[in-house]
Design a protein around this motif. Structure first.
Motif, mmCIF file in Angstrom:
data_model
loop_
_atom_site.group_PDB
_atom_site.id
_atom_site.type_symbol
_atom_site.label_atom_id
_atom_site.label_comp_id
_atom_site.label_asym_id
_atom_site.label_seq_id
_atom_site.Cartn_x
_atom_site.Cartn_y
_atom_site.Cartn_z
ATOM 1 N N ALA A 243 0.842 -1.205 0.000
ATOM 2 C CA ALA A 243 0.000 0.000 0.000
ATOM 3 C C ALA A 243 0.874 1.249 0.000
ATOM 4 O O ALA A 243 0.643 2.184 -0.772
ATOM 5 C CB ALA A 243 -0.933 -0.010 1.216
ATOM 6 N N ALA A 244 1.892 1.248 0.850
ATOM 7 C CA ALA A 244 2.757 2.425 0.964
ATOM 8 C C ALA A 244 3.515 2.686 -0.330
ATOM 9 O O ALA A 244 3.822 3.821 -0.670
ATOM 10 C CB ALA A 244 3.729 2.244 2.123
ATOM 11 N N ALA A 245 3.802 1.626 -1.089
ATOM 12 C CA ALA A 245 4.537 1.786 -2.350
ATOM 13 C C ALA A 245 3.632 2.258 -3.476
ATOM 14 O O ALA A 245 4.100 2.540 -4.582
ATOM 15 C CB ALA A 245 5.199 0.459 -2.727
ATOM 16 N N GLY A 246 2.327 2.340 -3.207
ATOM 17 C CA GLY A 246 1.404 2.820 -4.240
ATOM 18 C C GLY A 246 1.195 1.824 -5.367
ATOM 19 O O GLY A 246 0.806 2.193 -6.469
ATOM 20 N N ARG B 103 -1.006 9.262 2.485
ATOM 21 C CA ARG B 103 -0.433 8.718 1.258
ATOM 22 C C ARG B 103 -0.581 7.199 1.204
ATOM 23 O O ARG B 103 -0.938 6.625 0.174
ATOM 24 C CB ARG B 103 1.051 9.116 1.210
ATOM 25 C CG ARG B 103 1.723 8.860 -0.120
ATOM 26 C CD ARG B 103 3.182 9.274 -0.076
ATOM 27 N NE ARG B 103 3.916 8.560 -1.101
ATOM 28 C CZ ARG B 103 4.336 7.305 -0.975
ATOM 29 N NH1 ARG B 103 4.105 6.621 0.116
ATOM 30 N NH2 ARG B 103 4.994 6.732 -1.979
ATOM 31 N N ASP B 104 -0.321 6.536 2.340
ATOM 32 C CA ASP B 104 -0.348 5.069 2.339
ATOM 33 C C ASP B 104 -1.759 4.521 2.135
ATOM 34 O O ASP B 104 -1.955 3.545 1.409
ATOM 35 C CB ASP B 104 0.236 4.522 3.643
ATOM 36 C CG ASP B 104 1.726 4.812 3.749
ATOM 37 O OD1 ASP B 104 2.272 5.470 2.833
ATOM 38 O OD2 ASP B 104 2.344 4.395 4.746
ATOM 39 N N GLU B 105 -2.741 5.158 2.795
ATOM 40 C CA GLU B 105 -4.129 4.679 2.633
ATOM 41 C C GLU B 105 -4.788 5.274 1.391
ATOM 42 O O GLU B 105 -5.934 4.948 1.076
ATOM 43 C CB GLU B 105 -4.961 5.006 3.875
ATOM 44 C CG GLU B 105 -4.437 4.428 5.180
ATOM 45 C CD GLU B 105 -4.354 2.911 5.181
ATOM 46 O OE1 GLU B 105 -5.213 2.261 4.556
ATOM 47 O OE2 GLU B 105 -3.407 2.376 5.801
ATOM 48 N N GLN B 106 -4.102 6.204 0.723
ATOM 49 C CA GLN B 106 -4.634 6.862 -0.478
ATOM 50 C C GLN B 106 -5.998 7.514 -0.211
ATOM 51 O O GLN B 106 -6.991 7.218 -0.869
ATOM 52 C CB GLN B 106 -4.694 5.886 -1.653
ATOM 53 C CG GLN B 106 -3.292 5.443 -2.086
ATOM 54 C CD GLN B 106 -3.256 4.555 -3.328
ATOM 55 O OE1 GLN B 106 -2.362 3.748 -3.483
ATOM 56 N NE2 GLN B 106 -4.196 4.702 -4.213
ATOM 57 N N LEU B 128 -0.388 11.528 -5.623
ATOM 58 C CA LEU B 128 -1.758 11.011 -5.655
ATOM 59 C C LEU B 128 -2.640 11.873 -6.551
ATOM 60 O O LEU B 128 -2.295 12.999 -6.912
ATOM 61 C CB LEU B 128 -2.314 10.966 -4.228
ATOM 62 C CG LEU B 128 -1.592 9.999 -3.281
ATOM 63 C CD1 LEU B 128 -2.057 10.206 -1.847
ATOM 64 C CD2 LEU B 128 -1.806 8.550 -3.717
ATOM 65 N N ARG B 216 -3.392 6.701 -7.483
ATOM 66 C CA ARG B 216 -2.011 7.050 -7.778
ATOM 67 C C ARG B 216 -2.006 7.975 -8.993
ATOM 68 O O ARG B 216 -2.784 7.778 -9.925
ATOM 69 C CB ARG B 216 -1.282 5.755 -8.103
ATOM 70 C CG ARG B 216 0.172 5.836 -8.132
ATOM 71 C CD ARG B 216 0.710 4.438 -8.266
ATOM 72 N NE ARG B 216 0.361 3.883 -9.584
ATOM 73 C CZ ARG B 216 0.763 2.688 -9.986
ATOM 74 N NH1 ARG B 216 1.454 1.918 -9.181
ATOM 75 N NH2 ARG B 216 0.454 2.248 -11.175
ATOM 76 N N ARG B 219 1.164 7.565 -14.473
ATOM 77 C CA ARG B 219 2.584 7.675 -14.796
ATOM 78 C C ARG B 219 2.858 7.766 -16.282
ATOM 79 O O ARG B 219 3.917 8.209 -16.702
ATOM 80 C CB ARG B 219 3.330 6.446 -14.233
ATOM 81 C CG ARG B 219 3.371 6.464 -12.708
ATOM 82 C CD ARG B 219 3.922 5.174 -12.141
ATOM 83 N NE ARG B 219 3.663 5.146 -10.703
ATOM 84 C CZ ARG B 219 3.987 4.149 -9.898
ATOM 85 N NH1 ARG B 219 4.587 3.074 -10.380
ATOM 86 N NH2 ARG B 219 3.726 4.195 -8.615
#
Lengths: 456, 456
Positions: A243-246, B103-106, B128, B216, B219
């Motif tokens: 999760a933390a790494a996205g 960030r981790d839980e988005q 994000l 996320r 990219r």
């Protein structure tokens, strides 16, 4: 209520062949798969063939304030489909036609009794995909899936049943057959009543037709990433790291040693040789770098070993082991199924608490989890007939619900409240929000006939 | 109602500096951007700084049954935020803090007055993305977006505001401050009340905090695909072909010659040289083959020319032209904004009907559309002060709504019902479903104070 007059009225609502009064058959349809959820005695089982027959049955029941308990395949795990005393069991599994598949609009219209896997197979023939995939998909129905807002393995990326329900036809508490929602991609004409009915577990009305949104069948070969860990908490750390790494896997499942052993004892798949706790990940974007990153998360969190491949057969064997875990455990005795969901970063902490409860209370807890969602299914297995163990198991069951709430989570990620999670759900949402539920229930079901005593 | 006593009670609810009684300031906050939607006269404008102050204001209003009309930035297009006589205008734009980005839980937790673009910028700093992107994103607030279930350009692939709202804090009709929904990825503990409040246009309570799910940040470099067509219906055929081909663009926008000319007259961007009707497509998967397939759909449907590129600057210029279309047209006179949504395969038929209405009734209709969703925004432009043209425009407005319903569509894809779409929405859903709306409204707002007269 006058049973004879009532049965006569029912007979006017649908053909005699569709009314079952045999006590054994009624008993067989009086519960779902939730261990120890109480069940009542029904007065009749009806098997309507059409929405109009459902409407007529509800009208008859409404007049005499006879409870109506709708059911699909009965694969629920919270007691939501269990009979209440004096109820009519409304079995919708016979209404199982796929009415329409529209390839261009990417939607399907189905009756509630269509089995999940049947819909998936039918739309696959048109290059389309219905994502929600509860482990019960070979048996459970779209109507039941909608009533419980069912989840599954691919939810971690693709969402749950509600995300795919565009529209519903329902029979309301005032006995009308109405359409909620829409067929278009977007729409905001009024309140989201279709969304409100999804997950309401038959307490607001009866779903007689469902319009679902479909996706294009994925074209890329999925990559399967497997990691073996020597502890539950270690695997939990890999989930938090993912999760933390996205990273966005399309599946991230956890299966522990109890489950692996139970499946091996039953099917001899050699799973226990693989490790104590397995994480099964899937990347469906065709992105090899992301698959490598997921494996990297497993390794950095302390995987004993890990691997990744595009071998479909190997992947299917592993994921089917995960699906077999629940029936394999049921062979060992009654299973009390949890369904807590916590923030993903707190998966290690929640798993540690579950392990401590197992030790402290001397109960066996097996773990499977939609780990990538933070949705854990600790399965409390009790030797059949051991009443003392049963009492301990029930105490642990409630303690785990309280832990999930304490960690900012929920008592039910995807199975629903039914009967088993009522105390937990009330503790989670609080009295004021419960009052809102009651207000809505009274507004839409003024006679209080729909699945009374469930959820609230 | 006693105005003096009432104002005194308000003064106990929040600081004097937060209560505005100046008639000009009140008038300036008494409507949104919907042309010709009626507006009433407010008795006060309040600007609370906290959820507790909102609760206190609602309690005061509830006691005297004074209507409460919540508002964000006032960018709505259906009159949903217009004052009703004797109301308190509850301006939430001052509650504009981002409370948390995890960030981790988005996820992010925000106050209702946070501007959409501000949230997008803030979460982008954490890698994000908050997808919902209404054209009003530089000004409109997340609270308003949630109240109307706002859509936007990327919805065609990523869904609408409701798909990103995990939880809400709201003030209810009984004056409690409660939390609905959750922070976890999944959850089925009770009815989907958060989802019900999203899109309810301030008629069920006041949103004081929003927890949104984030993705996320993409990219891949997006590919922009442009096609020019010599007719609206030709462009519509390309939209239907794209749907039939199962292509999933992350944007598929239509801009017609009226809009291109209006933007050119204002900003001199040279757009009219590009063609009569433009389709702007975007593929964000990095899949060159899919981009080529989309261009192939444009060409096969009769594009005069087409191109595709990964040039970000060029793409931004074209998409900003699409965003400028609405303000550019507003310079020419009052704009009556439609928001119909039809099945994608019927986009050509709907566009043909719109053109016929323009000819038959002698009105100017410009067209922009989230074409890939089937969500069309015919914009009826009327010369300022021409009452006869205004009457014709209003007749065409209703006729277009009826056409959308006749084609299996909806009268509002993303703007909401407010005041302008009430007749259309009632025609769309029918009396029985309207009765369900009334029942829910009464259940959750027993005093009938929240934004009365809107939607129902």
């Amino acid at each position: 209520m006058l049973p004879v007059r009532f049965i006569e009225a029912l007979s006017a609502a649908l053909p005699a062949s569709r009314i079952v009064l045999d006590p054994d058959v009624m008993a067989a349809h009086s519960r779902d798969q939730a261990a120890w959820a109480p069940e009542g005695r029904a007065v009749a089982l009806v098997r309507p063939e059409s929405a109009e027959q459902v409407r007529a049955v509800v009208a008859v029941c409404g007049e005499d304030r006879v409870p109506v308990v709708p059911r699909g395949a009965g694969t629920g795990l919270s007691g939501g489909a269990n009979a209440v005393d004096g109820c009519v069991l409304l079995a919708l599994d016979g209404m199982d036609r796929i009415l329409e598949i529209d390839r261009d609009e990417q939607l399907a219209v189905v009756q509630p009794g269509v089995v999940n896997d049947s819909l998936r197979a039918a739309v696959a023939g048109h290059g389309l995909w219905y994502p929600p995939d509860p482990a019960s998909s070979p048996w459970s129905t779209i109507g039941g899936n909608a009533a419980t807002n069912a989840g599954g393995v691919c939810c971690v990326k693709y969402g749950v049943t509600r995300d795919y329900v565009l529209g519903l036809q329902v029979v309301t508490g005032t006995g009308e057959l109405v359409r909620l929602g829409r067929r278009t991609r977007k729409g905001v004409a009024g309140y989201d009543l279709a969304g409100l009915f999804v997950g309401s577990e038959g307490t607001l009305g009866v779903i007689t037709e469902i319009t679902v949104r479909l996706l294009r069948l994925p074209r890329e070969t999925p990559r399967t990433i497997v990691g073996a860990f020597d502890s539950l908490v270690g695997a939990g750390r890999a989930v938090a790291a993912t999760a933390a790494a996205g990273i966005t896997p399309s599946a991230l499942e956890l299966v522990d040693r109890y489950c692996l052993r139970a499946v091996d004892d039953w099917r001899n798949m050699g799973l226990t040789d693989l490790g104590d706790v397995l994480l099964l990940g899937r990347i469906d974007t065709g992105d090899e770098l992301e698959a490598a990153a997921l494996q990297g998360c497993f390794d950095a969190a302390g995987a004993v070993w890990s691997t990744r491949s595009t071998d479909a057969e190997e992947a299917e064997a592993l994921f089917s082991a995960r699906r077999l875990a629940y029936p394999a455990l049921e062979r060992l005795g009654p299973v009390l199924t949890e369904d807590v969901c916590v923030p993903r970063g707190l998966v290690p902490e929640m798993l540690a608490r579950i392990e401590r409860h197992a030790e402290t209370h001397g109960v066996h807890i097996a773990n499977i989890a939609h780990a990538g969602d933070g949705n854990l299914h600790p399965l409390i297995v009790v030797p059949a007939g051991d009443d003392e163990a049963r009492t301990r198991a029930q105490r642990v069951f409630e303690a785990i619900l309280d832990d999930a709430i304490a960690l900012g989570g929920t008592v039910t990620g995807e199975h629903g409240v039914g009967l088993l999670k009522k105390r937990g759900m009330h503790a989670e949402v609080g009295e004021d929000v419960l009052a809102l539920h009651r207000a809505i229930k009274s507004a839409l079901d003024p006679a209080g006939i729909f699945n009374p005593g469930k959820i609230i």
